[in-house]
Design an enzyme around this catalytic site. Structure first.
Site, PDB file in Angstrom:
ATOM      1  N   GLY A  80      18.781  20.790  88.407  1.00 21.78           N
ATOM      2  CA  GLY A  80      19.644  20.888  87.372  1.00 21.78           C
ATOM      3  C   GLY A  80      18.825  21.937  86.064  1.00 21.78           C
ATOM      4  CD  GLN A  81      13.383  22.250  86.988  1.00 26.07           C
ATOM      5  OE1 GLN A  81      12.820  23.161  86.876  1.00 26.07           O
ATOM      6  NE2 GLN A  81      13.299  21.263  87.802  1.00 26.07           N
ATOM      7  CD  GLU A  82      18.654  27.448  80.034  1.00 25.17           C
ATOM      8  OE1 GLU A  82      17.634  27.111  79.608  1.00 25.17           O
ATOM      9  OE2 GLU A  82      19.504  28.288  79.411  1.00 25.17           O
TER      10      GLU A  82
END
Ligand code: G3D
Ligand code: MG
Length: 201
Positions: A80-82
């Protein structure tokens, strides 16, 4: 026979779900919302220490739902990291349902979660795909209420074509997860039926 076209043929018999049927479910959400904890809680029925997901984790899990039905869920837990979020689209292209996990304590990033959720719901790949939104970490004292989360995520604005359910949970002990999956499963069945009827018209 070519395999690629099998999906639509299978979904026409979806209402009499064969025992081998496996649903493709994508787990999304901001980093550290608890996606991997949800996945491994379901897989091993126990709490597993997680490390931040770089690529994705994938597991097939047989889940016993109510009415003695067993459904095989094939989960894809995507980082889910950018910098990984552009990848989400390729996972939602052929998904039967989406589990979107939010951290009920992370007030600051609730708006960011809302933006990603709405982007997802409005992208052509996942139009009409049922959404299970998991309000995770409800065990923490300062967690937001369901009503607040519903408002902050603007779930009412998702539009009539996207069925959704907001489920409180504590992924660490597994509270609420099966309930949520049950609702997701029902939404998927309903959506399949609706699409079948639209085709007939
Ligand atoms: P992600 O896969 O969405 O990035 P993880 O998130 O599953 O890796 O979880 C991130 C952190 O949140 C982990 O803690 C995990 O233990 C914690 N967590 C997950 N679910 C819950 C919950 O229901 N309640 C509480 N209190 N914590 C939860 P660490 O400390 O490893 O960062
Ligand atoms: Mg993870």
């Amino acid at each position: 026979m070519k395999m690629g076209n099998g999906v639509s043929a299978q979904s026409s018999v979806f209402s009499n779900l064969p025992f081998w049927k496996s649903l493709h479910i994508t787990i999304l959400g901001l980093d550290s919302a608890g996606k991997t904890t949800v996945l491994y809680r379901l897989q091993f029925n126990e709490f597993v220490n997680t490390v931040p997901t770089r690529g994705f984790n994938t597991e097939k899990v047989k889940v016993a739902l109510g009415h003695s039905r067993t459904v095989t869920f094939h989960f894809w837990d995507v980082g889910g990291q950018e910098k990984l979020r552009p990848l989400w689209r390729s996972y939602t292209r052929c998904t039967d349902g989406i589990v979107f996990v939010v951290d009920s304590v992370d007030v600051e990033r609730m708006d960011e979660a809302k933006t990603e959720l709405h982007k997802l719901a409005h992208s052509s790949e996942s139009q009409g795909v049922p959404l299970l939104i998991i309000a995770n970490k409800q065990d923490l004292r300062n967690s937001m209420t369901l009503a607040d989360i519903e408002k902050m995520l603007a779930l009412g604005e998702l539009g009539a074509s996207t069925p959704w359910h907001l489920q409180p949970s504590c992924a660490i002990i597994g509270d609420g997860l099966l309930e949520g999956l049950e609702r997701l499963y029902e939404m998927i069945l309903k959506q399949e039926k609706r699409q079948k009827q639209q085709k007939k018209k």
